[in-house]
Design an enzyme around this catalytic site. Structure first.
Site, PDB file in Angstrom:
ATOM      1  N   LYS A  22       0.857  -1.199   0.000  1.00  0.00           N
ATOM      2  CA  LYS A  22       0.000   0.000   0.000  1.00  0.00           C
ATOM      3  C   LYS A  22       0.894   1.250   0.000  1.00  0.00           C
ATOM      4  CE  LYS A  22      -1.537   1.635   4.065  1.00  0.00           C
ATOM      5  NZ  LYS A  22      -1.268   3.051   4.402  1.00  0.00           N
ATOM      6  N   ASN A  23       1.905   1.248   0.844  1.00  0.00           N
ATOM      7  CA  ASN A  23       2.710   2.461   1.031  1.00  0.00           C
ATOM      8  C   ASN A  23       3.695   2.734  -0.095  1.00  0.00           C
ATOM      9  OD1 ASN A  23       1.277   2.910   3.301  1.00  0.00           O
ATOM     10  ND2 ASN A  23       2.894   2.372   4.747  1.00  0.00           N
ATOM     11  N   ARG A  91      -4.279  11.020   4.660  1.00  0.00           N
ATOM     12  CA  ARG A  91      -3.098  11.875   4.801  1.00  0.00           C
ATOM     13  C   ARG A  91      -2.164  11.713   3.618  1.00  0.00           C
ATOM     14  NH1 ARG A  91       0.695  14.295   7.612  1.00  0.00           N
ATOM     15  NH2 ARG A  91       2.832  13.706   7.166  1.00  0.00           N
ATOM     16  N   CYS A 115      -4.371  12.464  13.069  1.00  0.00           N
ATOM     17  CA  CYS A 115      -5.006  11.144  13.151  1.00  0.00           C
ATOM     18  C   CYS A 115      -4.645  10.535  14.501  1.00  0.00           C
ATOM     19  CB  CYS A 115      -4.568  10.264  11.998  1.00  0.00           C
ATOM     20  SG  CYS A 115      -2.849   9.838  12.091  1.00  0.00           S
ATOM     21  N   ARG A 120       0.124  15.024  12.655  1.00  0.00           N
ATOM     22  CA  ARG A 120       0.882  14.650  11.447  1.00  0.00           C
ATOM     23  C   ARG A 120       1.332  15.936  10.732  1.00  0.00           C
ATOM     24  NH1 ARG A 120      -0.419   9.304  10.143  1.00  0.00           N
ATOM     25  NH2 ARG A 120       1.463   9.327   8.862  1.00  0.00           N
ATOM     26  N   PRO A 121       2.375  16.578  11.260  1.00  0.00           N
ATOM     27  CA  PRO A 121       2.805  17.856  10.659  1.00  0.00           C
ATOM     28  C   PRO A 121       3.298  17.677   9.222  1.00  0.00           C
ATOM     29  CG  PRO A 121       4.419  17.067  12.235  1.00  0.00           C
ATOM     30  CD  PRO A 121       3.241  16.153  12.351  1.00  0.00           C
ATOM     31  N   VAL A 122       3.341  18.763   8.482  1.00  0.00           N
ATOM     32  CA  VAL A 122       3.822  18.712   7.093  1.00  0.00           C
ATOM     33  C   VAL A 122       4.964  19.696   6.866  1.00  0.00           C
ATOM     34  CG1 VAL A 122       1.607  17.923   6.161  1.00  0.00           C
ATOM     35  CG2 VAL A 122       2.062  20.385   6.331  1.00  0.00           C
ATOM     36  N   ASP A 123       5.525  20.215   7.975  1.00  0.00           N
ATOM     37  CA  ASP A 123       6.560  21.252   7.845  1.00  0.00           C
ATOM     38  C   ASP A 123       7.741  20.812   6.978  1.00  0.00           C
ATOM     39  OD1 ASP A 123       6.838  19.495  10.191  1.00  0.00           O
ATOM     40  OD2 ASP A 123       8.732  20.556  10.491  1.00  0.00           O
ATOM     41  N   LEU A 124       8.103  19.536   7.044  1.00  0.00           N
ATOM     42  CA  LEU A 124       9.266  19.069   6.266  1.00  0.00           C
ATOM     43  C   LEU A 124       8.928  18.989   4.778  1.00  0.00           C
ATOM     44  CD1 LEU A 124      10.488  16.297   8.745  1.00  0.00           C
ATOM     45  CD2 LEU A 124      11.413  18.621   8.455  1.00  0.00           C
ATOM     46  N   ASP A 312       5.290   0.720  12.045  1.00  0.00           N
ATOM     47  CA  ASP A 312       4.056   0.078  11.578  1.00  0.00           C
ATOM     48  C   ASP A 312       3.933  -1.368  12.042  1.00  0.00           C
ATOM     49  OD1 ASP A 312       3.902   1.747   8.322  1.00  0.00           O
ATOM     50  OD2 ASP A 312       3.540   2.426  10.373  1.00  0.00           O
ATOM     51  N   ILE A 334       8.953   7.203  16.798  1.00  0.00           N
ATOM     52  CA  ILE A 334       8.460   7.919  15.616  1.00  0.00           C
ATOM     53  C   ILE A 334       7.071   8.493  15.871  1.00  0.00           C
ATOM     54  CG2 ILE A 334       7.815   7.614  13.184  1.00  0.00           C
ATOM     55  CD1 ILE A 334      10.213   5.705  12.992  1.00  0.00           C
ATOM     56  N   ARG A 404      -8.545  -0.113   5.158  1.00  0.00           N
ATOM     57  CA  ARG A 404      -7.749   0.943   4.514  1.00  0.00           C
ATOM     58  C   ARG A 404      -6.465   0.364   3.951  1.00  0.00           C
ATOM     59  NH1 ARG A 404      -6.328   6.050   7.743  1.00  0.00           N
ATOM     60  NH2 ARG A 404      -5.097   6.150   5.846  1.00  0.00           N
TER      61      ARG A 404
END
Ligand code: EPZ
Length: 425
Positions: A22-23, A91, A115, A120-124, A312, A334, A404
């Site tokens: 999936k990933n 996400r 979630c 779940r930041p997106v700064d990077l 995971d 993490i 999912r």
């Protein structure tokens, strides 16, 4: 909402085919936006996350055909505006940002929600894209991205306080392949799914070196062409079934997994062996048999970016340790909040104490059935594993979390001898 009824006590044996990752599928599907030529992707798992990504590509204007695991995508004329109502559901939709910026020099993508496993930041992601020339403004919950002065290769360090970012590395790599000049990603994620994306991009004509290491070098090209690709096996689905076999597999025959990738399963294999179980790969490393040990023992886990132990997989091992004699300690560096499954397992009789990103598990002789609530994808799978070993029938609600990311997990477990019934409501 569907629920699962799992009657504990069955012994698993036989073999199962592991689906495509999936990933890996999600960024690879997004990467088809980088060319107007047709791309064919094989072994895309039929799960809701990949279906959401396919819906987003279609909403952006791509022609998409899916027949079982094969998806054919032609992103001829596309819009820059990713639809909020689909993006907010997943996400990973964020990984359309890089391709849209590269292809159109413009993108509008909603901020992903938080979630259950943590904020779940997106700064990077933003740091990487801004470094090569993107200008990003927030408007009504959307990230409005454009490149008024064009895009130019740069050197960027993407390390955050929790280490590298998988999708952040993917986004910058996909933006950089059509960006003039050389882009260097320092502190890049090394996950196998990042390598699979890089392999797909290289087949499209991208110039990428160092995927799978902490330093990826991308030389921009003018155009990319269509290609065909088979997605790498899902190492987390494989790990989940390996743990199931260690918990309830037949000691004599074990459970065999086909279509796996041994080099992606090293942390899981080492931890199962350390806990007293048996993992045997075939010569080619694409199939393995797992048998429960006759004197299993607890172990300690600290999650880390690949090649470390995957976050995971920590919930699944927590289920194993709940029925393993001795004390085990699981620390998630993490996602320190990723312990929702522990409270649910405690309802089933597990002895787990969670504090400050660490779970201390005292193995008990048995677990007992109870109605439990799925929370995130991997926590839900861990509850299924616990239920396989519990006395009685466990009812697992909110099954959409499992659907999912696991393709037909109940059918696959039933084929191995589990007593599971999906109740559609
Ligand atoms: C990917 O998520 C996976 N999802 C996750 O799997 C996996 O848990 C995660 O990588 C870590 O391995 C997909 O590939 C679709 P990250 P991603 O950016 O890329 C922080 C599953 O169960 N961070 O590598 O979104 C972040 O908070 C899912 O299949 C920032 O601080 O994760 C986390 O602590 C769950 N700023 C750490 O970095 C950012 O801009 C790693 O996150 C981005 C991330």
């Amino acid at each position: 909402m569907d629920k699962l009824l799992v009657r504990g006590g069955s012994t698993l044996k036989g073999s199962v085919h592991i689906s495509g990752s999936k990933n890996a599928s999600l960024p690879i599907l997004a990467a088809t936006l980088l060319t107007e030529e047709p791309c064919i992707i094989r072994r895309v798992p039929d799960v809701s996350d990949t279906n959401y990504m396919i819906q987003i590509l279609a909403a952006l204007g791509a022609e998409v055909e899916r027949s079982s695991g094969t998806v054919r995508i032609t992103a001829g004329t596309i819009s820059h505006n990713a639809p909020y109502e689909i993006v907010r559901k997943m996400r990973a939709s964020i990984c359309v940002m890089g391709p849209l910026l590269a292809r159109l020099h413009k993108a509008s993508v909603s901020l992903p929600g938080g979630c259950i496993i943590g904020d779940r930041p997106v700064d990077l992601h933003l740091k990487g894209l801004e470094a090569i020339g993107a200008v990003i403004n927030m408007e009504g919950g959307n990230m409005m991205i454009d490149a008024p002065d064009g895009l130019h290769g740069k050197e960027v360090d993407l390390r955050g306080k929790h280490g590298p970012t998988v999708l952040g590395t993917d986004n910058l790599m996909m933006a950089a392949v059509l960006t003039e000049g050389t882009t260097i990603i320092e502190s890049a994620a090394c996950e196998p799914e990042v390598v699979d994306l890089a392999n797909f991009l290289i087949k499209m004509g991208a110039q990428i070196e160092g995927a799978g290491t902490r330093r990826i070098k991308i030389q921009g090209v003018k155009k990319l062409h269509g290609t065909e690709h088979t997605v790498t096996p899902d190492r987390i689905e494989a790990g989940t079934f390996m743990v199931a076999a260690a918990m309830t597999g037949c000691p004599e025959h074990g459970v065999t997994l086909h279509r796996v990738c041994q080099k992606d399963l090293v942390p899981t294999t080492e931890k199962l062996t350390e806990s007293g179980h048996h993992v045997q790969f075939n010569e080619a490393g694409n199939s393995c048999t797992v048998k429960p040990g006759d004197s299993p023992q607890g172990a300690n886990i600290i999650t880390a970016p690949f090649p470390g132990f995957p976050t995971d997989m920590q919930a699944q091992f927590t289920a194993l340790f709940a029925i393993t004699p001795g004390i085990s300690v699981v620390e998630d560096t993490i996602f320190p909040q990723r312990f929702m499954h522990c409270a649910e397992m405690t309802r089933m009789g597990a002895h787990i104490k969670v504090d400050n990103g660490t779970a201390v598990i005292q193995g008990s002789d048995s677990m007992s059935a109870a109605p439990v609530m799925a929370s995130d994808l991997r926590a839900s799978a861990a509850l299924v594993l616990a239920a396989l070993c519990a006395e009685g029938t466990t009812e697992i609600n909110r099954l959409y979390h499992i659907d999912r990311g696991y393709e037909n997990i109940d059918d696959k477990l039933v084929m191995l001898g589990a007593d599971i019934e999906r109740v559609r409501e």
